[in-house]
Scaffold this active site. Structure first.
Site, PDB file in Angstrom:
ATOM      1  N   SER A   1     -31.855  17.632 148.530  1.00  0.00           N
ATOM      2  CA  SER A   1     -32.158  17.695 149.767  1.00  0.00           C
ATOM      3  C   SER A   1     -31.084  16.690 150.470  1.00  0.00           C
ATOM      4  CB  SER A   1     -33.618  17.035 150.175  1.00  0.00           C
ATOM      5  OG  SER A   1     -34.461  17.829 149.522  1.00  0.00           O
TER       6      SER A   1
ATOM      7  N   HIS B   1     -32.444  24.570 152.765  1.00  0.00           N
ATOM      8  CA  HIS B   1     -31.625  25.131 151.496  1.00  0.00           C
ATOM      9  C   HIS B   1     -30.962  26.443 151.950  1.00  0.00           C
ATOM     10  CE1 HIS B   1     -33.427  22.126 148.399  1.00  0.00           C
ATOM     11  NE2 HIS B   1     -33.998  21.741 149.687  1.00  0.00           N
TER      12      HIS B   1
ATOM     13  N   HIS C   1     -37.679  24.928 143.149  1.00  0.00           N
ATOM     14  CA  HIS C   1     -38.623  23.806 142.692  1.00  0.00           C
ATOM     15  C   HIS C   1     -40.011  24.793 142.336  1.00  0.00           C
ATOM     16  CE1 HIS C   1     -36.314  22.070 145.861  1.00  0.00           C
ATOM     17  NE2 HIS C   1     -36.253  21.049 145.197  1.00  0.00           N
TER      18      HIS C   1
ATOM     19  N   TYR D   1     -42.875  23.632 142.820  1.00  0.00           N
ATOM     20  CA  TYR D   1     -43.939  23.626 143.994  1.00  0.00           C
ATOM     21  C   TYR D   1     -43.865  24.630 144.886  1.00  0.00           C
ATOM     22  CZ  TYR D   1     -40.199  21.308 147.006  1.00  0.00           C
ATOM     23  OH  TYR D   1     -39.109  21.158 147.454  1.00  0.00           O
ATOM     24  N   GLU D   2     -42.778  25.397 144.949  1.00  0.00           N
ATOM     25  CA  GLU D   2     -42.589  26.647 145.721  1.00  0.00           C
ATOM     26  C   GLU D   2     -43.442  27.644 145.257  1.00  0.00           C
ATOM     27  OE1 GLU D   2     -38.414  27.146 147.455  1.00  0.00           O
ATOM     28  OE2 GLU D   2     -38.138  25.748 145.701  1.00  0.00           O
TER      29      GLU D   2
ATOM     30  N   ALA E   1     -33.130  13.857 146.002  1.00  0.00           N
ATOM     31  CA  ALA E   1     -33.856  12.756 146.791  1.00  0.00           C
ATOM     32  C   ALA E   1     -35.148  12.408 145.812  1.00  0.00           C
ATOM     33  CB  ALA E   1     -34.058  13.383 148.053  1.00  0.00           C
TER      34      ALA E   1
ATOM     35  N   MET F   1     -39.445  15.474 142.489  1.00  0.00           N
ATOM     36  CA  MET F   1     -40.148  16.857 142.369  1.00  0.00           C
ATOM     37  C   MET F   1     -39.257  17.974 141.773  1.00  0.00           C
ATOM     38  SD  MET F   1     -42.402  17.210 145.760  1.00  0.00           S
ATOM     39  CE  MET F   1     -43.122  15.432 146.692  1.00  0.00           C
ATOM     40  N   SER F   2     -37.980  17.448 141.486  1.00  0.00           N
ATOM     41  CA  SER F   2     -36.921  18.434 140.783  1.00  0.00           C
ATOM     42  C   SER F   2     -36.451  17.944 139.691  1.00  0.00           C
ATOM     43  CB  SER F   2     -35.820  18.430 141.767  1.00  0.00           C
ATOM     44  OG  SER F   2     -35.180  17.491 142.163  1.00  0.00           O
TER      45      SER F   2
ATOM     46  N   ASN G   1     -36.780   7.036 150.104  1.00  0.00           N
ATOM     47  CA  ASN G   1     -37.813   6.375 150.870  1.00  0.00           C
ATOM     48  C   ASN G   1     -38.562   5.439 149.717  1.00  0.00           C
ATOM     49  OD1 ASN G   1     -38.662   9.292 149.809  1.00  0.00           O
ATOM     50  ND2 ASN G   1     -40.517   8.176 149.508  1.00  0.00           N
TER      51      ASN G   1
ATOM     52  N   HIS H   1     -41.490  13.926 154.950  1.00  0.00           N
ATOM     53  CA  HIS H   1     -40.206  14.468 154.736  1.00  0.00           C
ATOM     54  C   HIS H   1     -39.036  14.282 155.727  1.00  0.00           C
ATOM     55  CE1 HIS H   1     -37.821  17.652 152.795  1.00  0.00           C
ATOM     56  NE2 HIS H   1     -37.708  18.208 153.820  1.00  0.00           N
TER      57      HIS H   1
HETATM   58  N1  HPA Z   1     -41.984  11.467 145.972  1.00  0.00           N
HETATM   59  C1  HPA Z   1     -41.501  12.644 145.242  1.00  0.00           C
HETATM   60  N2  HPA Z   1     -40.474  13.210 145.701  1.00  0.00           N
HETATM   61  C2  HPA Z   1     -39.904  12.641 146.681  1.00  0.00           C
HETATM   62  C3  HPA Z   1     -39.947  11.535 147.137  1.00  0.00           C
HETATM   63  C4  HPA Z   1     -41.197  10.703 146.770  1.00  0.00           C
HETATM   64  O1  HPA Z   1     -41.712   9.707 147.232  1.00  0.00           O
HETATM   65  N3  HPA Z   1     -39.119  11.342 148.049  1.00  0.00           N
HETATM   66  C5  HPA Z   1     -38.445  12.102 148.123  1.00  0.00           C
HETATM   67  N4  HPA Z   1     -38.457  13.117 147.027  1.00  0.00           N
END
Ligand code: HPA
Length: 274
Positions: free
Chosen positions: A32, A63, A85, A87-88, A115, A213-214, A237, A249
């Protein structure tokens, strides 16, 4: 597995028909906010995922969903601008199909970027982390099911899934660039929800420094088919529960854009060094 190999052969033939079979050394998967490194690839060939036989089609906003093949820092690269991903809604085997495709094309090195939420409280958003190892407690492995022995063995080692020698190169490049590169363990969460504060506390106890998540499904598939892999996370973050504010996000995107310069410089110097 006959069916998978048949699909991979078909996909390889399609891509090689476009690239005229040129040798490609390095695969890049951009996370990302980091996707525009692909825009710096010279003599690019773009192939939309939707045109590639057997490829899933990307659905995530932001993307682009294409392969970019060309040269970057004197190296021949194939870049996934946009990844798949779990989750998609894709199955794990779909998530890693492009990784296996790259290997079929003869690619040796894989650079995975993402990320991630920062679990390590000594660090801060904007820090870059070299992934030295990962934790995945989420069920389902991309290699579940009949094994494609042409790609790799049924039971395979994960102790060098993130190549230690390549890690040394990244450390050196970061030092030369004056980047304070962190290193640690990335923990995979299936998403799309961010983690709960309790999950993050548990992850910390387990030894994780970052949550995301990747990357992990791809790193597993890469270990299976014999890639030499590098993983780099951008801490976008602080992970859930560390600060008072809720996660969103937007913050992830904003931080990854802020760090883009260092991140890009690091990946480019790594390419030069490979
Ligand atoms: N958790 C999971 N995936 C992420 C996060 C997070 O805090 N930040 C960016 N991708």
């Amino acid at each position: 597995m006959e069916n998978l190999m048949k699909k991979l052969e078909q996909t390889k033939t399609y891509i090689e028909g476009i690239t005229k079979g040129r040798k490609i050394q390095i695969g890049l998967v951009l996370g990302s906010g980091l996707g525009d490194l692909a825009d710096q690839i010279t003599d690019p060939i773009f192939i939309s995922y939707e045109d590639i036989p057997n490829f899933p089609v990307s659905t995530v906003e932001g993307h682009a969903g294409r392969l970019v093949i060309g040269n970057l820092e004197g190296k021949s690269v194939i870049c996934m601008q946009g990844r798949f991903h779990y989750y998609e809604g894709y199955e794990m085997d779909q998530v890693v199909f492009p990784i296996q495709t790259m290997r079929m094309l003869g690619v040796e090195y894989l650079i995975l970027t993402n990320a991630a939420g920062c679990i390590n409280t000594a660090w801060k958003p904007g820090d870059l982390m070299l992934i030295t190892d990962h934790i995945k407690l989420a069920p389902s492995c991309p290699m579940r099911g009949p094994n494609a022995k042409e790609l790799g063995p049924r039971f395979f080692d994960m102790s060098k899934a993130y190549d230690p020698d390549l890690a040394d190169i990244v450390r050196k490049q970061a030092k030369d660039l004056g980047i304070n590169l962190r290193e640690g363990v990335y923990m995979y969460f299936a998403g799309p929800n961010y983690e709960t504060p309790a999950e993050i506390r548990a992850a910390r106890i387990l030894g994780a420094d970052a949550a995301g998540m990747s990357t992990v499904p791809e790193a597993i598939a890469a270990a299976h088919c014999g890639f030499r892999t590098i993983g780099i996370s951008c801490m976008t973050n602080m992970a859930a529960g560390i600060l008072k504010q809720p996660l969103n996000h937007q913050e992830v995107i904003e931080t990854s854009l802020m760090v883009k310069k260092d991140f890009t410089a690091l990946v480019k110097s790594l390419l030069r060094a490979l």
